[in-house]
Enzyme design. Sequence first.
Site, mmCIF file in Angstrom:
data_model
loop_
_atom_site.group_PDB
_atom_site.id
_atom_site.type_symbol
_atom_site.label_atom_id
_atom_site.label_comp_id
_atom_site.label_asym_id
_atom_site.label_seq_id
_atom_site.Cartn_x
_atom_site.Cartn_y
_atom_site.Cartn_z
ATOM 1 N N ASP A 109 5.650 8.525 0.710
ATOM 2 C CA ASP A 109 6.465 7.428 0.113
ATOM 3 C C ASP A 109 6.250 8.195 -1.535
ATOM 4 O OD1 ASP A 109 6.093 4.628 -1.352
ATOM 5 O OD2 ASP A 109 5.585 4.270 1.049
ATOM 6 N N ARG A 171 2.061 2.014 16.414
ATOM 7 C CA ARG A 171 2.106 3.741 17.028
ATOM 8 C C ARG A 171 2.468 4.407 17.735
ATOM 9 N NH1 ARG A 171 -1.204 5.592 12.670
ATOM 10 N NH2 ARG A 171 -2.658 5.418 11.786
HETATM 11 P P1 IMP Z 1 2.284 8.558 -0.288
HETATM 12 O O1 IMP Z 1 0.928 8.766 -0.378
HETATM 13 O O2 IMP Z 1 2.104 7.254 -0.737
HETATM 14 O O3 IMP Z 1 3.948 8.820 -0.111
HETATM 15 O O4 IMP Z 1 2.083 7.459 1.224
HETATM 16 C C1 IMP Z 1 2.070 8.725 2.699
HETATM 17 C C2 IMP Z 1 1.714 8.055 3.764
HETATM 18 O O5 IMP Z 1 1.536 6.393 3.546
HETATM 19 C C3 IMP Z 1 2.112 8.062 4.912
HETATM 20 O O6 IMP Z 1 1.232 9.187 5.004
HETATM 21 C C4 IMP Z 1 1.813 6.975 6.034
HETATM 22 O O7 IMP Z 1 0.941 7.252 6.536
HETATM 23 C C5 IMP Z 1 0.980 6.013 4.477
HETATM 24 N N1 IMP Z 1 3.069 5.168 4.468
HETATM 25 C C6 IMP Z 1 4.312 5.457 3.899
HETATM 26 N N2 IMP Z 1 4.929 4.676 3.982
HETATM 27 C C7 IMP Z 1 4.314 3.390 5.096
HETATM 28 C C8 IMP Z 1 5.626 2.896 5.844
HETATM 29 O O8 IMP Z 1 6.362 2.247 5.859
HETATM 30 N N3 IMP Z 1 4.704 2.391 7.262
HETATM 31 C C9 IMP Z 1 3.623 3.028 7.538
HETATM 32 N N4 IMP Z 1 3.085 3.776 6.649
HETATM 33 C C10 IMP Z 1 3.147 4.840 5.740
#
Ligand code: IMP
Length: 181
Positions: A109, A171
Amino acid sequence: MEPRIKLHDKSFKLFLPYSEIETAIDQVAERINKDFHGCEDVPIILCVLNGSILFTAELMKRLDFNAQFLSVRLSSYQGTRSTGEVQQLLGLTEDIRGRRIIIIEDIVDTGTTMENLHGMLLEKGAAEIRICTMLLKPEVYRKALPLDYVAMEIPNRFIVGFGLDYDELGRNYKDIYVLDS
Ligand code: IMP
Ligand code: MG
């Protein structure tokens, strides 16, 4: 295949059927196999729990070089939003000095989680780190870290299923669902 699911207070509708997920995993596995075919070292497949459990299992079945499996457990999301802080709930149980690592992530994300993990692995002496993610939200990804293997790109929406959760629910579904807003 359920057209709609309800998790806690929210409703989600079908977004990516399992058949599409499988095809994307076939393709990404083929790329990894090409890159690692005939390798003389034993790369580490690093599963980022909990979200990547299903993706890692499906991907690993398709890899045809000798690899070692390891996992770490990280958490950065609360409800449907990133907290911007990465918590390490379970750390590495092996010495990774000099090893090549392929991180297996469910979704990237903002990239905070990957940047954090990448830094930690370098600090612990990994020789090379590649990132494989099932999903990427390119609209929100702002980091310089290269994502070597991306199975599918999706818009900036909150999704669940195939390992991904909304506050620990969702999940187990094999299809991916999007928040119905
Ligand atoms: P980041 O650190 O912002 O890149 O977020 C990554 C982590 O957030 C991933 O490993 C997911 O566990 C969680 N995540 C990000 N987007 C989603 C989503 O749309 N649904 C569920 N979990 C998400
Ligand atoms: Mg994750």
